[in-house]
Scaffold this motif. Sequence first.
Motif, mmCIF file in Angstrom:
data_model
loop_
_atom_site.group_PDB
_atom_site.id
_atom_site.type_symbol
_atom_site.label_atom_id
_atom_site.label_comp_id
_atom_site.label_asym_id
_atom_site.label_seq_id
_atom_site.Cartn_x
_atom_site.Cartn_y
_atom_site.Cartn_z
ATOM 1 N N LEU A 76 19.637 23.857 2.594
ATOM 2 C CA LEU A 76 19.857 24.508 1.306
ATOM 3 C C LEU A 76 18.765 24.116 0.310
ATOM 4 N N LYS A 77 18.175 25.109 -0.327
ATOM 5 C CA LYS A 77 17.126 24.869 -1.317
ATOM 6 C C LYS A 77 17.718 24.804 -2.721
ATOM 7 N N VAL A 78 17.131 23.965 -3.550
ATOM 8 C CA VAL A 78 17.581 23.827 -4.931
ATOM 9 C C VAL A 78 16.358 23.754 -5.835
ATOM 10 N N LEU A 103 24.108 32.556 -1.798
ATOM 11 C CA LEU A 103 23.774 32.861 -0.407
ATOM 12 C C LEU A 103 23.542 34.351 -0.198
ATOM 13 N N THR A 104 24.066 35.171 -1.118
ATOM 14 C CA THR A 104 23.899 36.625 -0.991
ATOM 15 C C THR A 104 22.748 37.147 -1.836
ATOM 16 N N GLY A 105 22.070 36.251 -2.565
ATOM 17 C CA GLY A 105 20.922 36.657 -3.344
ATOM 18 C C GLY A 105 21.252 37.360 -4.641
ATOM 19 N N LYS A 109 25.720 36.814 -11.462
ATOM 20 C CA LYS A 109 26.813 35.923 -11.842
ATOM 21 C C LYS A 109 26.518 34.502 -11.384
ATOM 22 N N ALA A 110 26.908 33.564 -12.207
ATOM 23 C CA ALA A 110 26.646 32.160 -11.919
ATOM 24 C C ALA A 110 27.764 31.300 -12.505
ATOM 25 N N GLY A 155 29.683 34.098 -3.721
ATOM 26 C CA GLY A 155 28.524 34.839 -4.221
ATOM 27 C C GLY A 155 27.973 34.366 -5.544
ATOM 28 N N TYR A 156 28.397 33.161 -5.995
ATOM 29 C CA TYR A 156 27.902 32.655 -7.268
ATOM 30 C C TYR A 156 26.618 31.847 -7.086
ATOM 31 N N ASN A 157 25.710 31.954 -8.048
ATOM 32 C CA ASN A 157 24.679 30.951 -8.207
ATOM 33 C C ASN A 157 25.344 29.761 -8.896
#
Length: 445
Positions: A76-78, A103-105, A109-110, A155-157
Motif C-alpha cells: 500500500l502506497k501513502v 483502492l477504486t481510485g 469522497k474521503a 471506496g474512501y480515500n
Amino acid sequence: MSRAARLLATAVVATMTAAVAPAATAHAAATTSTTAATDDSFYTYDGSAPLASYAPGAVLKERTLQYHVLGVPTPLKVIQLLYRSVDAQGRPVANVTSVVRSLTGQSGKAVSYQSFYDSLDPADSPSRAIAGDVTLGGVIPNAEALFLAPLLLEGYNVVIPDTEGQKADFAAGPEYGAATLDSIRAATSAADTGLTADTEFGLEGYSGGAIATDWAAAMAPAYAPEVNRRLVGFAEGGLLVDPAHNLKYVDGSLVWTGVIPMALIGVSRSFGIDLTPYLNSYGLQVYNATQHASIVGALGRYPGLTWKKMAKPQYANPDSVPAFVNAVNRINLGSAASPTVPGYIGQGDGGVFEGTFSNVSGIGTGDGVMVAGDVRALARQYCASGETLQYQQFDLLSHVGTAAAWAPLALGWLGDRFAGKAAPSNCGRIAAGNSLTPEAVTPGS
C-alpha cells in the motif's frame, strides 16, 4: 452488517485490547522510543521564508512511501505531507499528515481519520508508524492500520493527521482541531493525492481521535469555512468534553489513573505553564517519569493514584491552581462553538468494568475514563444550536467495549451521509447531562 463493518468491529476489538492491556514488563520502556524517524529531516521545515508567511494548510514538503505495519512495508502506497498549521496558542507550526488513496481510485469522497494514539512522545505519531518506526506507544497507530481496510473497501480515500502536532501536545483540543482541518486543506491542494477542492469529507475518531474530530467540526465554520462546506458529517465516540471533570472522575481508579499525569503534562506543554510548583515530591516523581509516556505504558501503571497524592497539601483541590483552571477551561468543548454539520456520537457508561467506580455529584458515571453526563450535555447543547445529531449511549459497555460496538455503526452512519441520505436525529430524547460551565478558581486550604 456489511463485510467492511465486520472487519472494522474485529479491528477495533484487537486494537483497543492492545491499548488497554499492556504487559507489566513494558512499563519500564514506556518512555523509551526505538525509532529512526525522530531524526527524519522530512519533519523539519527548512525553507527560507518564515513559516508564518504561509497560509494554514500550505504544503511544505511531500513524499511517497510504502505503508508500514510494525516496521514491515506493505504494497500500500501513502503520500505524506508536511504542512503549515498552528499550535494550541495559535503560533505557526509545521505538521505531518498521511494520505492513503482509495483502492477504486475515486477522488470524490474521503474520510479524515483521527487516531487515538494518545502519547506525550512525538515518536508515537501515526505518520512515524506509517513510515516504519516501531515504538511501544506506536503500537496503537500501527494496529490502527486495521481500520484502513474497511474504509478503503468502501471506496474512501483516508487522511490521517498527526493531531497532537510535533511536540505531542496531548489533550490540547484546539490544536487537534486545527491540525485536522489544515491536514484536509493540505491533502486537497497537493497534486499527487488525487484529492481536490471538490472532494467531500467525513470526520471520524474514537477517544483521543474523538477529541480531534469534535474540535475540528466545531472550529470548521470559523477556522476553515471552505472545508466546512465539504463536510458531510462527523462520527465520534468516547469523547473528552470537560477535562476538569474527567480528572475528578478517574481519581483513584484502577486502570485509567495514568491519564492524570499525562493530562497535566499535556496541559503544561500546550499552554506554556508550569505546574511543578504545586506538586509534592511524589507528584514530581510521577510527573517526571511520565514526560514521554504513551497511553499504552500509562494505563494501569498507577492504580489508585489521585491528584491529592501528587499535590502539596495547600493545593489538594486542583481548582485552587489558577494556571490549571485557565488551561482546562480553554479545552472545555462546552465553551467552544457548535458544529454546523450532522453528527453521530456514541458514549459508554459501564466504567466499573474498567475499574472506575466514581460517581461524584455533578459528574456522575462514565465509560471508565470519559464522563457520560458531559457528553450528553454537549449533545443537548449541539441540538439546541440547531444541529442534526444522533446520540447513542451504551449503558453496560466500558470505553473499550463501546469502541467495538460504535465503530461499525459509525462506518454505516458516514456511508449514509456520503450517499446523501437525511441524517437521523434523536435530539428530543437525550437525557439531561452535567453543567459544562467553566471551572472557577477555588481558594486553597
